[in-house]
Design an enzyme around this catalytic site. Structure first.
Site, PDB file in Angstrom:
ATOM      1  N   TYR B 115       0.913  -1.264  -0.101  1.00  0.00           N
ATOM      2  CA  TYR B 115      -0.048   0.138   0.020  1.00  0.00           C
ATOM      3  C   TYR B 115       0.814   1.303  -0.036  1.00  0.00           C
ATOM      4  CZ  TYR B 115      -4.213  -2.429   1.315  1.00  0.00           C
ATOM      5  OH  TYR B 115      -5.605  -3.148   1.440  1.00  0.00           O
ATOM      6  N   TYR B 154      -0.903  -9.828   1.099  1.00  0.00           N
ATOM      7  CA  TYR B 154       0.031  -9.322   1.614  1.00  0.00           C
ATOM      8  C   TYR B 154      -0.210  -9.916   3.321  1.00  0.00           C
ATOM      9  CZ  TYR B 154      -3.267  -5.641   3.357  1.00  0.00           C
ATOM     10  OH  TYR B 154      -4.530  -5.027   3.929  1.00  0.00           O
ATOM     11  N   ARG B 164      -3.436 -11.431   3.942  1.00  0.00           N
ATOM     12  CA  ARG B 164      -4.789 -11.012   3.462  1.00  0.00           C
ATOM     13  C   ARG B 164      -4.828 -11.599   1.926  1.00  0.00           C
ATOM     14  NH1 ARG B 164      -8.179  -7.485   4.504  1.00  0.00           N
ATOM     15  NH2 ARG B 164      -9.657  -8.979   3.968  1.00  0.00           N
ATOM     16  N   HIS B 167      -7.494  -8.012  -2.433  1.00  0.00           N
ATOM     17  CA  HIS B 167      -8.888  -7.501  -2.161  1.00  0.00           C
ATOM     18  C   HIS B 167      -8.787  -6.056  -2.610  1.00  0.00           C
ATOM     19  CE1 HIS B 167      -6.564  -6.793   1.493  1.00  0.00           C
ATOM     20  NE2 HIS B 167      -7.308  -5.576   1.327  1.00  0.00           N
ATOM     21  N   HIS B 169     -10.741  -2.814  -1.523  1.00  0.00           N
ATOM     22  CA  HIS B 169     -11.811  -2.106  -0.623  1.00  0.00           C
ATOM     23  C   HIS B 169     -12.778  -1.376  -1.073  1.00  0.00           C
ATOM     24  CE1 HIS B 169      -9.531  -2.833   3.135  1.00  0.00           C
ATOM     25  NE2 HIS B 169      -8.384  -2.881   2.310  1.00  0.00           N
TER      26      HIS B 169
END
Lengths: 204, 249
Positions: B115, B154, B164, B167, B169
């Site tokens: 991120y 990640y 995770r 995905h 959000h």
């Protein structure tokens, strides 16, 4: 077999996670040049009618530690009690007031802040007037579904005493968790996610 | 907001939320929820004007590249690295009606699972041409679409070895503040989905499956990008069966 009503199920909520700022306020977390401004960062302009106020506070977890990665959104009526929304059918709200704002709790001290106006009163479903209030919605890492609550104003004791929602709080000591404290035009609204001072959260 | 002139906005209260379908607040497998879950019961309130109304955003606020994450942070002439995909679908309410004018905001990690956020410390590299945010507004039939790269999985400090699944959000605005929703979209066939403590906060397998986007082969753009289809359902509104009520039924 019973007749099926064939309703769809709501998409399940998931946590906003720790990096919610990337999507909701990219400029504030260093992703600049994609959007001109972060949505919801400004609620008023020079022409907005009504008394200017500021609201700030912190969100505490069950260990009384400030939550430093939450995002709050607020939604409120204008100074006459009208919402700036297409489903507001009672009149036209102040076009210089969005009614909606978004703020993150700061990574350093966990403080959030909104600059807005004091809302007018809005009727309950049965026509009784609700006390002036602001609808608050909170998302964060560790919160699986956004939490709704309301902020009420301490100087409105008379209206608060007959507010249809506040009257429904069985444990009267909990009413004060929805009432901000005031210093001049600055209001403080601290939110407690759990524990003895837990804020009243709503299923709306 | 785009609204047909003969189509008055709905003003009814929303269907109650099925909180057995959503995750409960306290889900100890997802450790952060333990100190962030309210312990007292929610105070239930059938929608008042404060919840049946909500902000609605105009198409005018959307920039040309806002729904193109491959290019909206990239240097001129460059693009993000990763598997190019189109994500599209419809936003409907529980009655199956399109939620026209719904604002969607989305955010994600890059192709390596990193991120662009100062609190993120994963050793996978940033992509200099990928920011990770986008937004769009649904058309009159509730359709939306955006272009991006498929995010990587990640690791995160929950269990000793929790990862995770890939995905994206999503944040969604309907027409009333009570419809406000944040969720996550997963990808069909990803074996990581069923290992994830955040996914598994949802009690019902059918509810989890509602978050899994399907590979949409027919909408894949040859020699360019594959397509995934993800429909979103927001709370429905009661019909106004008795008009003499102040607000809906």
């Amino acid at each position: 077999m019973l007749l099926s009503l064939d309703a769809l199920k709501e998409t399940p909520s998931q946590t906003a996670g720790p990096y919610v700022h990337i999507g909701l306020m990219p400029n504030s977390c260093g992703i600049e040049g994609v959007y001109a401004d972060d949505l919801g960062s400004v609620m008023v302009n020079d022409k907005t009618l009504g008394a200017r106020i500021a609201i700030s506070g912190r969100i505490f977890d069950g260990a009384q530690t400030p939550v430093r990665d939450a995002v709050l959104e607020i939604w409120q009526a204008d100074h006459t009690g009208l919402y700036n929304s297409p489903s507001e059918r009672r009149g036209t709200a102040d076009p210089n007031f969005t009614g909606w704002g978004r703020s993150a709790t700061a990574a350093e001290d966990g403080v959030f802040r909104f600059e807005t106006i004091k809302p007018g009163r809005v009727p309950f479903k049965d026509g009784r007037m609700m006390a002036p209030h602001i609808t608050v919605w909170i998302v964060a890492r560790g919160i699986n579904i956004g939490l709704h609550t309301r902020l009420y104003f301490p100087e409105e004791a008379e209206a608060n005493a007959v507010d249809p929602l506040l009257l429904r709080i069985e444990h009267r000591a909990r009413v004060e968790t929805m009432i901000a404290t005031r210093t001049g035009q600055d209001y403080t609204f601290d939110i407690h996610l759990q524990g003895p001072s837990e804020t009243v959260f709503l299923d709306i | 907001m785009s609204m047909r002139s003969n189509d008055a906005p709905e003003t009814g209260a929303f269907f109650g939320r099925d909180r057995t379908w959503h995750s409960p607040a306290l889900t100890p497998g997802y450790k952060t929820s333990v100190l962030r879950a309210p312990q007292r019961a929610l105070l239930s309130l059938d929608g008042t004007l404060s919840e049946t109304t909500g902000p609605v955003f105009g198409h005018g606020m959307i920039g040309e590249l806002d729904n193109d994450l491959i290019h909206n942070f990239a240097k001129p002439g460059e693009s993000a690295i990763g598997e190019r995909i189109v994500v599209h679908g419809r936003v409907l309410d529980e009655r199956g009606r399109p939620v026209r004018g719904a604002l969607l905001e989305f955010w994600q990690a890059n192709a390596g699972g990193r991120y662009r956020h100062k609190k993120e410390t994963y050793l996978a590299a940033l992509d200099p041409n990928f920011g990770g945010c986008g937004r769009t507004i649904c058309d009159d039939e509730g359709h939306y679409a955006f272009r991006t790269v498929r995010p990587g999985a990640y690791p995160w400090p929950n269990g000793v070895n929790d990862w995770r699944p890939a995905h994206i959000h999503f944040s969604v605005f309907g027409h009333g503040f009570a419809q406000r929703l944040i969720t996550q979209m997963y990808f069909e066939g990803d074996p990581m989905i069923w290992k994830c403590p955040i996914v598994n906060t949802i009690p019902d397998k059918a509810a989890i499956e509602q978050l899994i986007a399907l590979l949409d082969w027919n909408n894949t753009i040859p020699m360019d990008a594959r397509a995934y289809r993800f429909d979103i359902v927001l709370r429905g509104r009661r019909s106004t069966l008795f008009e003499n009520r102040l607000e809906g039924n």
